[in-house]
Write an enzyme that holds these catalytic residues in place. Structure first.
Site, PDB file in Angstrom:
ATOM      1  N   ASN A 194       0.865  -1.191   0.076  1.00  0.00           N
ATOM      2  CA  ASN A 194      -0.142   0.018   0.043  1.00  0.00           C
ATOM      3  C   ASN A 194       0.917   1.211   0.022  1.00  0.00           C
ATOM      4  O   ASN A 194       1.582   1.452   1.115  1.00  0.00           O
ATOM      5  CB  ASN A 194      -0.725  -0.092   0.977  1.00  0.00           C
ATOM      6  CG  ASN A 194      -1.644   1.300   1.349  1.00  0.00           C
ATOM      7  OD1 ASN A 194      -1.784   2.274   0.469  1.00  0.00           O
ATOM      8  ND2 ASN A 194      -2.495   1.490   2.588  1.00  0.00           N
ATOM      9  N   TRP A 195       1.102   2.067  -1.001  1.00  0.00           N
ATOM     10  CA  TRP A 195       1.920   3.133  -1.122  1.00  0.00           C
ATOM     11  C   TRP A 195       1.364   4.345  -0.747  1.00  0.00           C
ATOM     12  O   TRP A 195       2.032   5.456  -0.600  1.00  0.00           O
ATOM     13  CB  TRP A 195       2.227   3.259  -2.714  1.00  0.00           C
ATOM     14  CG  TRP A 195       3.051   1.930  -3.332  1.00  0.00           C
ATOM     15  CD1 TRP A 195       3.448   0.905  -2.878  1.00  0.00           C
ATOM     16  CD2 TRP A 195       3.399   2.157  -4.584  1.00  0.00           C
ATOM     17  NE1 TRP A 195       4.237  -0.019  -3.814  1.00  0.00           N
ATOM     18  CE2 TRP A 195       4.099   0.677  -4.995  1.00  0.00           C
ATOM     19  CE3 TRP A 195       3.435   2.856  -5.889  1.00  0.00           C
ATOM     20  CZ2 TRP A 195       4.721   0.320  -6.275  1.00  0.00           C
ATOM     21  CZ3 TRP A 195       4.202   2.298  -7.230  1.00  0.00           C
ATOM     22  CH2 TRP A 195       4.546   1.127  -7.216  1.00  0.00           C
ATOM     23  N   LYS A 196       0.164   4.369  -0.293  1.00  0.00           N
ATOM     24  CA  LYS A 196      -0.403   5.394   0.203  1.00  0.00           C
ATOM     25  C   LYS A 196      -0.339   6.565  -0.709  1.00  0.00           C
ATOM     26  O   LYS A 196      -0.244   6.469  -1.986  1.00  0.00           O
ATOM     27  CB  LYS A 196       0.023   5.701   1.694  1.00  0.00           C
ATOM     28  CG  LYS A 196      -0.156   4.522   2.593  1.00  0.00           C
ATOM     29  CD  LYS A 196      -0.124   4.986   3.971  1.00  0.00           C
ATOM     30  CE  LYS A 196      -0.106   3.461   4.823  1.00  0.00           C
ATOM     31  NZ  LYS A 196      -0.259   3.666   6.389  1.00  0.00           N
TER      32      LYS A 196
ATOM     33  N   HIS B 243      -9.451   1.042   4.623  1.00  0.00           N
ATOM     34  CA  HIS B 243      -8.405   1.229   5.235  1.00  0.00           C
ATOM     35  C   HIS B 243      -8.786   2.156   6.772  1.00  0.00           C
ATOM     36  O   HIS B 243      -9.577   3.096   6.707  1.00  0.00           O
ATOM     37  CB  HIS B 243      -7.357   1.784   4.533  1.00  0.00           C
ATOM     38  CG  HIS B 243      -5.999   1.856   5.226  1.00  0.00           C
ATOM     39  ND1 HIS B 243      -5.581   2.794   6.122  1.00  0.00           N
ATOM     40  CD2 HIS B 243      -4.839   0.768   4.983  1.00  0.00           C
ATOM     41  CE1 HIS B 243      -4.267   2.578   6.136  1.00  0.00           C
ATOM     42  NE2 HIS B 243      -3.901   1.259   5.771  1.00  0.00           N
TER      43      HIS B 243
ATOM     44  N   GLU C 203      -7.308   4.372   7.988  1.00  0.00           N
ATOM     45  CA  GLU C 203      -6.926   5.887   7.235  1.00  0.00           C
ATOM     46  C   GLU C 203      -8.231   6.527   6.626  1.00  0.00           C
ATOM     47  O   GLU C 203      -8.510   7.861   6.831  1.00  0.00           O
ATOM     48  CB  GLU C 203      -5.498   6.203   6.570  1.00  0.00           C
ATOM     49  CG  GLU C 203      -4.308   6.005   7.370  1.00  0.00           C
ATOM     50  CD  GLU C 203      -2.934   5.474   6.700  1.00  0.00           C
ATOM     51  OE1 GLU C 203      -3.011   5.527   5.476  1.00  0.00           O
ATOM     52  OE2 GLU C 203      -2.404   5.038   7.326  1.00  0.00           O
TER      53      GLU C 203
ATOM     54  N   GLU D 149      -5.642  -5.194  10.745  1.00  0.00           N
ATOM     55  CA  GLU D 149      -4.484  -4.064  11.098  1.00  0.00           C
ATOM     56  C   GLU D 149      -4.944  -3.565  12.176  1.00  0.00           C
ATOM     57  O   GLU D 149      -5.850  -2.606  12.124  1.00  0.00           O
ATOM     58  CB  GLU D 149      -4.530  -3.002   9.846  1.00  0.00           C
ATOM     59  CG  GLU D 149      -4.392  -3.770   8.506  1.00  0.00           C
ATOM     60  CD  GLU D 149      -4.006  -2.565   7.715  1.00  0.00           C
ATOM     61  OE1 GLU D 149      -2.602  -2.792   7.007  1.00  0.00           O
ATOM     62  OE2 GLU D 149      -4.461  -1.789   7.247  1.00  0.00           O
TER      63      GLU D 149
ATOM     64  N   GLY E 125       2.050   2.211  10.820  1.00  0.00           N
ATOM     65  CA  GLY E 125       2.827   3.409  10.314  1.00  0.00           C
ATOM     66  C   GLY E 125       3.619   3.898  11.955  1.00  0.00           C
ATOM     67  O   GLY E 125       4.221   4.901  11.705  1.00  0.00           O
TER      68      GLY E 125
ATOM     69  N   SER F  71       3.097  -2.353  10.316  1.00  0.00           N
ATOM     70  CA  SER F  71       4.886  -2.201  10.470  1.00  0.00           C
ATOM     71  C   SER F  71       5.220  -3.517  10.173  1.00  0.00           C
ATOM     72  O   SER F  71       6.168  -4.019  11.104  1.00  0.00           O
ATOM     73  CB  SER F  71       5.041  -1.727  12.071  1.00  0.00           C
ATOM     74  OG  SER F  71       4.494  -0.331  12.307  1.00  0.00           O
TER      75      SER F  71
ATOM     76  N   GLY G 256       2.763  -1.042   4.449  1.00  0.00           N
ATOM     77  CA  GLY G 256       2.521   0.434   4.019  1.00  0.00           C
ATOM     78  C   GLY G 256       4.144   0.753   4.012  1.00  0.00           C
ATOM     79  O   GLY G 256       4.809   0.640   2.734  1.00  0.00           O
ATOM     80  N   GLY G 257       4.845   1.488   4.827  1.00  0.00           N
ATOM     81  CA  GLY G 257       5.856   1.865   4.878  1.00  0.00           C
ATOM     82  C   GLY G 257       7.118   1.047   4.020  1.00  0.00           C
ATOM     83  O   GLY G 257       7.914   1.560   3.217  1.00  0.00           O
TER      84      GLY G 257
HETATM   85  C1  PEP Z   1      -0.911  -0.165   6.007  1.00  0.00           C
HETATM   86  O1  PEP Z   1      -0.752   1.118   5.294  1.00  0.00           O
HETATM   87  O2  PEP Z   1      -1.960  -0.579   5.712  1.00  0.00           O
HETATM   88  C2  PEP Z   1       0.301  -0.469   6.959  1.00  0.00           C
HETATM   89  C3  PEP Z   1      -0.074  -1.499   7.734  1.00  0.00           C
HETATM   90  O3  PEP Z   1       1.062   0.539   7.130  1.00  0.00           O
HETATM   91  P1  PEP Z   1       2.632   0.312   7.674  1.00  0.00           P
HETATM   92  O4  PEP Z   1       3.304  -1.074   7.058  1.00  0.00           O
HETATM   93  O5  PEP Z   1       3.534   1.430   7.314  1.00  0.00           O
HETATM   94  O6  PEP Z   1       2.461   0.063   9.174  1.00  0.00           O
END
Ligand code: PEP
Length: 258
Positions: free
Chosen positions: A10-12, A100, A102, A172, A178, A218, A239-240
């Site tokens: 997930n590049w956000k 999600h 967010e 999640e 994040g 994470s 994500g990251g």
């Molecule tokens: C996400 O964007 O769903 C996520 C889990 O981000 P991260 O891996 O950065 O925690």
């Protein structure tokens, strides 16, 4: 039942289409044929990058499924700034993230909206990755299961058992997204098993045994092996660590590290 893990990046709101092209090319060198026999990989760029990612994946026959981060539930209309599911399907998008945390927290998406989106994504022959998860306060108050069961049941209301068996749910914990904090492998396994039992209760044992349940929060190369070898965890929403070819490919290759 063996479920092929799905690792999703997930590049956000990161990477323009030139940067997206570079990352996909780097990933294509880092990921091997053996990897894609073992795991499915989906990439979820911002909308403005999807056509570029689709074109390079198709022209170079790269083993990545094109994904999206979000869509609207209506087929068309006066919804300034929104993108219809059929527009994504036309770009050969296979997986769409929906609900999600967010989107829920920052953009006010409700369970009802998530449910309408899940149905619209399925109607357009794409696969929803429906997210659920609790806040730290909810977990500390002992309410994690109640929150997650409520999101799963409401988000999937009115969907057939067969369709549920073919989709993806991402568990999640919001406090892990994040933040660099990860659920312990045991807690992540317990919650993913709980999601599966919720699906079993609502849609039956067949749907529960085939639905894929990702862990997200994470995920990094250093914790991927421990998390992804748990019996009820069928992949990761990343994500990251999906923004760099090196870290994302090492997560894809979690089987090779301990
Ligand atoms: C996400 O964007 O769903 C996520 C889990 O981000 P991260 O891996 O950065 O925690």
């Amino acid at each position: 039942m063996s479920r092929k893990p799905l690792i999703s990046g997930n590049w956000k709101m990161h990477l323009n289409h030139f940067e997206a092209l570079k990352l996909v090319q780097e990933l294509s060198y880092a990921v091997t044929v053996d990897d894609v026999e073992e795991v499915d990989i989906s990439l979820h760029p911002p909308f403005t990058d999807i056509r570029t990612v689709q074109t390079v994946c198709e022209s170079d026959r790269l083993p990545f499924h094109v994904g999206a981060q979000h869509c609207h539930f209506e087929a068309k209309g006066a919804f300034t700034g929104e993108v219809a599911p059929s527009m994504l399907a036309k770009l050969n998008v296979s997986y769409v993230i929906v609900g999600h945390s967010e989107r829920r927290e920052v953009f006010g998406e409700t369970d009802e909206m998530v449910n309408a989106k899940v149905k619209a994504i399925l109607a357009n022959e794409m696969i929803p990755i429906m997210c659920c998860g609790e806040t730290l306060d909810e977990r500390e108050a002992g309410g994690a299961e109640e929150k997650v069961a409520g999101q799963v049941k409401a988000g999937l209301a009115g969907v057939s058992a067969e369709q549920v068996g073919a989709l993806v749910i991402a568990y999640e914990p919001i406090w892990a997204i994040g933040t660099g904090k990860t659920a312990s492998a045991e807690d992540a396994q317990d919650m993913c098993a709980f999601v599966r039992s919720t699906v079993s209760e609502a849609f039956g044992a067949d749907a529960a045994s085939s639905v894929r349940i990702q862990y997200g929060g994470s995920v990094k190369p250093t914790n991927a092996h421990e998390l992804l070898t748990q019996s009820d965890i069928d992949g990761a929403l990343v994500g990251g660590a999906s923004l760099e070819a090196e870290s994302f490919s090492r997560i894809v290759q979690y089987r090779l590290s301990e």
